[in-house]
Structures are given as structure tokens and as C-alpha cells.
Motif scaffolding. Structure first.
Motif, PDB file in Angstrom:
ATOM      1  N   GLU A 226       0.907  -1.248   0.069  1.00  0.00           N
ATOM      2  CA  GLU A 226      -0.040   0.017   0.009  1.00  0.00           C
ATOM      3  C   GLU A 226       1.113   1.143   0.036  1.00  0.00           C
ATOM      4  OE1 GLU A 226      -3.346   2.579  -0.197  1.00  0.00           O
ATOM      5  OE2 GLU A 226      -3.036   0.449  -0.620  1.00  0.00           O
ATOM      6  N   ARG A 227       1.914   1.346   0.584  1.00  0.00           N
ATOM      7  CA  ARG A 227       2.647   2.226   0.634  1.00  0.00           C
ATOM      8  C   ARG A 227       3.404   2.577  -0.480  1.00  0.00           C
ATOM      9  NH1 ARG A 227       3.624   7.114   1.686  1.00  0.00           N
ATOM     10  NH2 ARG A 227       5.599   7.858   2.120  1.00  0.00           N
ATOM     11  N   VAL A 228       3.983   1.384  -1.171  1.00  0.00           N
ATOM     12  CA  VAL A 228       4.469   1.903  -2.404  1.00  0.00           C
ATOM     13  C   VAL A 228       3.463   2.343  -3.538  1.00  0.00           C
ATOM     14  CG1 VAL A 228       5.426   0.496  -4.582  1.00  0.00           C
ATOM     15  CG2 VAL A 228       6.318   0.035  -2.317  1.00  0.00           C
ATOM     16  N   ARG A 229       2.141   1.661  -3.343  1.00  0.00           N
ATOM     17  CA  ARG A 229       1.156   2.312  -4.376  1.00  0.00           C
ATOM     18  C   ARG A 229       0.848   3.783  -3.990  1.00  0.00           C
ATOM     19  NH1 ARG A 229      -0.932  -0.685  -7.885  1.00  0.00           N
ATOM     20  NH2 ARG A 229      -0.507  -2.666  -8.103  1.00  0.00           N
ATOM     21  N   GLU A 230       0.965   4.298  -2.568  1.00  0.00           N
ATOM     22  CA  GLU A 230       0.806   5.714  -2.569  1.00  0.00           C
ATOM     23  C   GLU A 230       1.679   6.582  -3.024  1.00  0.00           C
ATOM     24  OE1 GLU A 230       0.741   5.726   1.752  1.00  0.00           O
ATOM     25  OE2 GLU A 230      -1.314   4.980   2.221  1.00  0.00           O
ATOM     26  N   LEU A 231       2.974   5.920  -3.054  1.00  0.00           N
ATOM     27  CA  LEU A 231       4.185   6.714  -3.550  1.00  0.00           C
ATOM     28  C   LEU A 231       4.308   6.877  -5.099  1.00  0.00           C
ATOM     29  CD1 LEU A 231       6.992   5.460  -1.228  1.00  0.00           C
ATOM     30  CD2 LEU A 231       6.132   7.639  -1.133  1.00  0.00           C
ATOM     31  N   THR A 232       3.343   5.896  -5.799  1.00  0.00           N
ATOM     32  CA  THR A 232       3.284   5.880  -7.321  1.00  0.00           C
ATOM     33  C   THR A 232       1.920   6.260  -7.690  1.00  0.00           C
ATOM     34  OG1 THR A 232       2.921   3.655  -6.955  1.00  0.00           O
ATOM     35  CG2 THR A 232       5.097   4.181  -7.338  1.00  0.00           C
ATOM     36  N   GLY A 233       1.433   7.111  -6.905  1.00  0.00           N
ATOM     37  CA  GLY A 233      -0.025   7.501  -7.393  1.00  0.00           C
ATOM     38  C   GLY A 233      -1.001   6.416  -7.630  1.00  0.00           C
ATOM     39  N   GLY A 234      -0.784   5.535  -7.067  1.00  0.00           N
ATOM     40  CA  GLY A 234      -1.871   4.532  -6.861  1.00  0.00           C
ATOM     41  C   GLY A 234      -1.614   3.356  -7.949  1.00  0.00           C
ATOM     42  N   ASP A 235      -0.535   3.332  -8.743  1.00  0.00           N
ATOM     43  CA  ASP A 235      -0.368   2.523  -9.825  1.00  0.00           C
ATOM     44  C   ASP A 235       0.609   1.206  -9.664  1.00  0.00           C
ATOM     45  OD1 ASP A 235      -2.034   3.868 -11.625  1.00  0.00           O
ATOM     46  OD2 ASP A 235      -0.336   4.960 -12.403  1.00  0.00           O
ATOM     47  N   GLY A 236       1.413   1.782  -8.804  1.00  0.00           N
ATOM     48  CA  GLY A 236       2.754   0.849  -8.449  1.00  0.00           C
ATOM     49  C   GLY A 236       3.900   0.994  -9.414  1.00  0.00           C
ATOM     50  N   SER A 237       4.886   0.205  -9.569  1.00  0.00           N
ATOM     51  CA  SER A 237       6.188   0.538 -10.058  1.00  0.00           C
ATOM     52  C   SER A 237       6.203  -0.229 -11.448  1.00  0.00           C
ATOM     53  CB  SER A 237       7.413   0.106  -9.425  1.00  0.00           C
ATOM     54  OG  SER A 237       7.477   0.956  -8.143  1.00  0.00           O
ATOM     55  N   GLU A 238       6.715   0.456 -12.296  1.00  0.00           N
ATOM     56  CA  GLU A 238       7.083  -0.359 -13.862  1.00  0.00           C
ATOM     57  C   GLU A 238       7.908  -1.620 -13.673  1.00  0.00           C
ATOM     58  OE1 GLU A 238       8.848   2.729 -16.072  1.00  0.00           O
ATOM     59  OE2 GLU A 238       7.912   4.343 -15.216  1.00  0.00           O
ATOM     60  N   ALA A 239       8.676  -1.402 -12.676  1.00  0.00           N
ATOM     61  CA  ALA A 239       9.829  -2.594 -12.732  1.00  0.00           C
ATOM     62  C   ALA A 239       9.779  -2.660 -10.926  1.00  0.00           C
ATOM     63  CB  ALA A 239      11.140  -2.335 -12.992  1.00  0.00           C
ATOM     64  N   VAL A 240       9.587  -4.058 -10.576  1.00  0.00           N
ATOM     65  CA  VAL A 240       9.772  -4.407  -9.314  1.00  0.00           C
ATOM     66  C   VAL A 240      11.074  -5.558  -9.311  1.00  0.00           C
ATOM     67  CG1 VAL A 240       8.774  -5.521  -7.136  1.00  0.00           C
ATOM     68  CG2 VAL A 240       7.766  -3.799  -8.760  1.00  0.00           C
ATOM     69  N   LEU A 241      12.056  -5.434  -8.597  1.00  0.00           N
ATOM     70  CA  LEU A 241      13.329  -6.261  -8.357  1.00  0.00           C
ATOM     71  C   LEU A 241      13.231  -6.980  -7.066  1.00  0.00           C
ATOM     72  CD1 LEU A 241      15.743  -3.612  -9.948  1.00  0.00           C
ATOM     73  CD2 LEU A 241      14.156  -5.079 -11.109  1.00  0.00           C
ATOM     74  N   GLU A 242      13.146  -8.105  -7.129  1.00  0.00           N
ATOM     75  CA  GLU A 242      12.874  -9.407  -6.048  1.00  0.00           C
ATOM     76  C   GLU A 242      14.166  -9.514  -5.789  1.00  0.00           C
ATOM     77  OE1 GLU A 242      12.905 -11.816  -3.890  1.00  0.00           O
ATOM     78  OE2 GLU A 242      11.738 -13.039  -5.208  1.00  0.00           O
ATOM     79  N   ALA A 243      14.826  -9.325  -4.694  1.00  0.00           N
ATOM     80  CA  ALA A 243      16.308  -9.703  -4.343  1.00  0.00           C
ATOM     81  C   ALA A 243      16.147 -10.376  -3.020  1.00  0.00           C
ATOM     82  CB  ALA A 243      17.040  -8.572  -4.325  1.00  0.00           C
ATOM     83  N   VAL A 244      15.360 -11.186  -2.597  1.00  0.00           N
ATOM     84  CA  VAL A 244      15.089 -11.920  -1.421  1.00  0.00           C
ATOM     85  C   VAL A 244      14.961 -13.713  -1.542  1.00  0.00           C
ATOM     86  CG1 VAL A 244      13.840 -12.277   0.707  1.00  0.00           C
ATOM     87  CG2 VAL A 244      13.931 -10.008  -0.188  1.00  0.00           C
TER      88      VAL A 244
END
Length: 345
Positions: A226-244
Motif C-alpha cells: 500500500e505504501r509503494v502504491r501511495e508513492l506511485t499515485g496508486g499504480d505501482g512501479s514499472e519494475a519490481v526487483l525481487e532480491a530476497v
């Protein structure tokens, strides 16, 4: 010589081992100057059953060539070299396509007849295609940063490339471990405009900001998404890099990616299945990319900026141990007392 072995979960020992010898004319013997403990080494440290018996461990090292086989050219004793974590001939069709991890004549360290990198010396198969000469002296202060070319920097770069990161991109990086921080550095080098780092360890996220992160999200799970979506105007990121590599991280990636975006995974998956159906990826045209990083493909590309001081990926090393103290290094990383441990045999 002395070398590191894992006997079972939580049981890492430094023991006597036979000195490596040339077995094939394409081999080389490398005396290790620097090695390190990888986050992926912690997976067997957590889970290896006693029934599997002891095995060598470690796959990131640089050192000095001691001997070469009769079919090895371009390398000679005394050369300072770095090895990617997978050996490859660098000439087959997969290698020429930049996929050395699928080399027809390649393989992994710690396999049958091939030792690990956390040792005094290593036999390197397919040495001519695997090893890359380093144009610095053995006492160069750049060696820790050059060591990151063996795996962690190349893996972070692979995440960014898989995510199609470019100028103006908005990127979310999941994980504040060494690979996640390298993904931040790589995304910045590729021109990303916004880099949101999901991590909650202040010392690590502070380094992530220095590497290029523009925002930090310490929340996890749905709150983090939810916090990521708030930071991106509700859309989410073009790229998500999962490093876990853990299922909760993958689920956050699915939640944080925008429609039409890319999830690029480089964390070694510790789960069997993940949803890719209608409700997670299909309905939003989200692409799933990433995989085992072909570090060898990136070494020549990434090295110049290290040599001229533009980047310092070696800053991820925050503890140094001697070879005999490698078990302490594992404990420190397992307890999150160290981000990434450098080993000086």
C-alpha cells in the motif's frame, strides 16, 4: 590446504583438504586472495540435513593464477583474476547469447571434483572462458569492489536488466541485503529516476540511499504494498526487483508492480510454487523475468566504473574475517550483525 565445509544446518567448519590439482587441460589453479559469504550460502546454513554429509561451500572469489592446463591461453601464472560464480567456456551458443549459466560445458563450484571459493585455492574448470584478468595489483584497495563482480553486483545488475530499467524508470527494490543494494546501484546506473527500496534495517537502507534509492519503505506485506502504491499515485512501479527469494517477497512484488510492468526475480527462490494466474499477473499483463545471473556476461561492462572510482560496490562488505574465522562470519550474517562478510585467506 584449508577450506570451508558445511556439515549440516548451522555447522560450518574450516578443515584440511587436498590441494587442488589440474585434472583437465582446460583447468587453472587459483590461489585465493579474497572470498566472501553470499546470502545464498545461508540457505544450506539454515536447511542442510545431516544425511547429505559435508560439502565444500563458497562461490565468490578472486586471486592469483598458480598453474594452467595445456589448452588454456590468455592466462599465465601470476595473473590476478576474478571468477564468476559459474564456470563456462564462454564460446558455446548459450555463452555467446550472454547466458553463461547455461553453458554446455559449464557448471557450478562445490560440485563433484570442484571445490568451493572459501578456501586457500580453487580448481577452475574452463578457465580460459571463466576467469577475467584484473588490471590492478594484489594490494589494490579496489579488490573488494572487484570481488563483487563474481556475483553480487552482477546479480543486482541482472535484476535491473531483467526489469528493463532505463532512463526515467520508476523501480521498487524488495530486500535490503547485499543483492538488493546492488540492484539499487545498478538501477541508478541504468538511469532510473525513482528507486523505492523496501527494507527496514536502517544501516542498510542508509547505504541504499547513498547508492541511489530515492525513498525507503520499511513496512512489509500488504502495508508495504500500500505504501509503494501511495508513492506511485496508486499504480505501482514499472519494475519490481525481487532480491530476497522468499514467498512473502514475491507476493509483495506482485502487489507493488503496475499493470504492464515487470517483476524481475534474482533472489534464489525458497518456495516451490507462486501464483501467476488471472488474479496476480495475467489480468494485468505483468511480465515475470529474472533468474540465475550470468555474472560472466557483465564483468567487462561493469568493471570500468569500479576501476575509475565512479562506483564502490565493495561498500556492502561491512565485516572482514580470516579463513579460520569463516564460521563466525556465517553466524554474523545469520544474526544480521553483518550485511556481507569479506574473507581474507
Amino acid at each position: 590446504m584449508r577450506a570451508t565445509f558445511i556439515h549440516e544446518a548451522g555447522d560450518v567448519r574450516v578443515e584440511d583438504a587436498p590441494d587442488p590439482e589440474l585434472r583437465e587441460p582446460t583447468d587453472a589453479i587459483v590461489r585465493v586472495l579474497l572470498a566472501c559469504v553470499c546470502g545464498s550460502d545461508l540457505h544450506p546454513y539454515h536447511n542442510r540435513p545431516p544425511s547429505d554429509g559435508p560439502a565444500s561451500i563458497g562461490h565468490e572469489f578472486l586471486g592469483v593464477v598458480e598453474d594452467v592446463g595445456s589448452e588454456v591461453s590468455g592466462l599465465r601464472p601470476g595473473d590476478l583474476v576474478v571468477s564468476p560464480f559459474v564456470y563456462a567456456d564462454n564460446t558455446c551458443d548459450f555463452c555467446r547469447a550472454g547466458l553463461q549459466v547455461s553453458c554446455r560445458h559449464g557448471g557450478y563450484y562445490n560440485a563433484e571434483g570442484v571445490g568451493g571459493g572459501q578456501a586457500e585455492a580453487v580448481r577452475v574448470p574452463q578457465a580460459q572462458g571463466t576467469l577475467v584478468r584484473l588490471p590492478v595489483a594484489e594490494d589494490s584497495p579496489l579488490l573488494p569492489s572487484l570481488l563483487t563482480l563474481a556475483d553480487v553486483y552482477g546479480t543486482g545488475y541482472h535484476a535491473a536488466k531483467g526489469g528493463q530499467v532505463g532512463p526515467g524508470s520508476t523501480v521498487t527494490v524488495i530486500g535490503d541485503g547485499a543483492v538488493g543494494l546492488m540492484a539499487v546501484l545498478a538501477a541508478r546506473r541504468l538511469g532510473a529516476e525513482r528507486i523505492i527500496l523496501m527494507g527496514r534495517h536502517r544501516d542498510r537502507t542508509d547505504l541504499g540511499r547513498e547508492f541511489g534509492a530515492t525513498e525507503v519503505v520499511p513496512e512489509r506485506g500488504p502495508e508495504g504494498v500500500e505504501r509503494v502504491r501511495e508513492l506511485t499515485g496508486g499504480d505501482g512501479s514499472e519494475a519490481v526487483l525481487e532480491a530476497v527469494g522468499l514467498r512473502p517477497a514475491y507476493d509483495m512484488a506482485v502487489g507493488a508492480v503496475r499493470a504492464g510492468g515487470v517483476i524481475s526475480r534474482v533472489g534464489a527462490p525458497q518456495y516451490v510454487e507462486a501464483p501467476i494466474g488471472w488474479d496476480s499477473l495475467f489480468s494485468r499483463n505483468v511480465r515475470l523475468a529474472g533468474g540465475v545471473a550470468p555474472a560472466r556476461a557483465y564483468i567487462e561492462e561493469l568493471m570500468p566504473a569500479i576501476l575509475d572510482g565512479t562506483v564502490e560496490p565493495g561498500r556492502v562488505f561491512d565485516r572482514t574475517v580470516g579463513l579460520e574465522d569463516v564460521p563466525d562470519g556465517y553466524r554474523a550474517m545469520d544474526r544480521r550483525e553483518a550485511l556481507k562478510v569479506l574473507v581474507r585467506p
